[in-house]
Motif scaffolding. Structure first.
Motif, short mmCIF file in Angstrom:
data_model
loop_
_atom_site.label_atom_id
_atom_site.label_comp_id
_atom_site.label_asym_id
_atom_site.label_seq_id
_atom_site.Cartn_x
_atom_site.Cartn_y
_atom_site.Cartn_z
N GLN A 150 -42.46 -19.20 17.41
CA GLN A 150 -41.94 -20.13 16.42
C GLN A 150 -43.02 -20.32 15.37
OE1 GLN A 150 -40.79 -23.14 19.58
NE2 GLN A 150 -39.21 -23.47 18.05
N GLY A 151 -42.88 -19.67 14.24
CA GLY A 151 -43.86 -19.81 13.18
C GLY A 151 -43.67 -21.10 12.43
N PHE A 152 -44.60 -21.38 11.56
CA PHE A 152 -44.45 -22.56 10.72
C PHE A 152 -44.86 -22.22 9.28
CE2 PHE A 152 -48.63 -22.63 12.54
CZ PHE A 152 -49.49 -23.15 11.59
N SER A 153 -44.14 -21.27 8.72
CA SER A 153 -44.43 -20.89 7.35
C SER A 153 -43.83 -21.92 6.40
CB SER A 153 -43.87 -19.50 7.05
OG SER A 153 -42.48 -19.50 7.23
N ILE A 154 -44.43 -22.01 5.23
CA ILE A 154 -43.93 -22.95 4.24
C ILE A 154 -42.77 -22.29 3.49
CG2 ILE A 154 -46.12 -24.16 4.00
CD1 ILE A 154 -46.53 -22.58 1.38
N PRO A 155 -41.81 -23.07 3.01
CA PRO A 155 -40.65 -22.50 2.29
C PRO A 155 -40.99 -22.20 0.83
CG PRO A 155 -40.42 -24.86 2.47
CD PRO A 155 -41.67 -24.50 3.23
N LEU A 156 -42.02 -21.37 0.62
CA LEU A 156 -42.51 -21.10 -0.72
C LEU A 156 -41.43 -20.55 -1.64
CD1 LEU A 156 -45.00 -21.14 -2.51
CD2 LEU A 156 -45.53 -18.84 -1.73
N ASP A 157 -40.60 -19.63 -1.14
CA ASP A 157 -39.54 -19.07 -1.99
C ASP A 157 -38.59 -20.16 -2.48
OD1 ASP A 157 -38.68 -19.36 0.65
OD2 ASP A 157 -37.25 -17.71 0.51
N GLY A 162 -36.93 -23.70 -6.84
CA GLY A 162 -36.44 -25.06 -7.01
C GLY A 162 -37.43 -25.94 -7.75
N PRO A 163 -38.02 -26.92 -7.04
CA PRO A 163 -38.82 -27.95 -7.71
C PRO A 163 -40.10 -27.43 -8.38
CG PRO A 163 -38.95 -28.19 -5.33
CD PRO A 163 -37.89 -27.17 -5.61
N LEU A 164 -40.63 -26.29 -7.96
CA LEU A 164 -41.87 -25.77 -8.57
C LEU A 164 -41.62 -24.65 -9.57
CD1 LEU A 164 -44.24 -25.68 -5.45
CD2 LEU A 164 -44.03 -27.44 -7.20
N ARG A 165 -40.35 -24.41 -9.89
CA ARG A 165 -40.04 -23.27 -10.78
C ARG A 165 -40.70 -23.40 -12.15
NH1 ARG A 165 -34.66 -19.91 -11.61
NH2 ARG A 165 -35.34 -18.76 -13.44
N ASP A 166 -40.53 -24.55 -12.80
CA ASP A 166 -41.10 -24.73 -14.14
C ASP A 166 -42.62 -24.59 -14.10
OD1 ASP A 166 -38.58 -25.14 -15.15
OD2 ASP A 166 -38.73 -27.34 -15.08
#
Length: 173
Positions: A150-157, A162-166
């Motif tokens: 069970q990994g714990f990667s961040i949902p970077l994509d 979404g919120p970091l697109r700009d």
């Protein structure tokens, strides 16, 4: 991925969500000209890294003659993935939650012991961490530790779409 989607629509529920990526990684591993390239192909985030990486950014890994590829990959993971990824995530998550964390399996005596341990005690019958699993089975219920990773990667994509697109677009332009 299209075949995996087709299989899921036909009711096959055990098809991994990123089957195409996994098959691609296996193919790159098998096609690699040497152990180092096989390893780098399994840990790279992008299929074609040439435009993104400069020689200064690539890990300074050395092939170890006479050492099994699996052991070399473990060593390289310890030099790169552990220090540059896993421990960074643990540290940041702990600090964000005001927690003091310890990584007991990285005690120098345990690491030194693990490095001296023969491969037949690390991987047996296709099962990794064989010796550790055997020790745990003496004291704990097997279902506590004998399960899929069970990994714990961040949902970077998701963040970058979404919120970091700009923010990301402004950096890239």
């Amino acid at each position: 991925d299209a075949l995996a989607d087709f299989a899921r629509r036909r009711g096959l529920t055990r098809v991994p969500p990123v089957l195409g990526e996994k098959v691609s990684r296996v193919a790159r591993f098998l096609a690699a000209p040497n152990g180092m390239q096989a390893y780098l192909g399994t840990v790279s985030q992008w299929l074609a890294t040439a435009p993104l990486c400069t020689p200064a950014m690539t890990p300074d890994l050395v092939e170890l003659p006479g050492v099994a590829l699996a052991q070399q990959m473990m060593w390289w993971d310890m030099q790169t993935y552990l220090t540059d990824d896993i421990l960074v995530k643990v540290d940041r998550a702990a600090m964000a939650s005001s927690l003091e964390t310890r990584v007991p399996l990285l005690d120098h005596r345990i690491v030194e012991f693990a490095l001296r341990t023969p491969m037949r005690r690390k991987i047996r019958g296709g099962r990794t961490k064989w010796m550790l699993r055997e020790l745990l089975a003496r004291r704990l219920p097997i279902e506590w530790f004998d399960r899929p990773k069970q990994g714990f990667s961040i949902p970077l994509d998701n963040w970058l779409r979404g919120p970091l697109r700009d923010w990301a677009e402004s950096l890239l332009t």
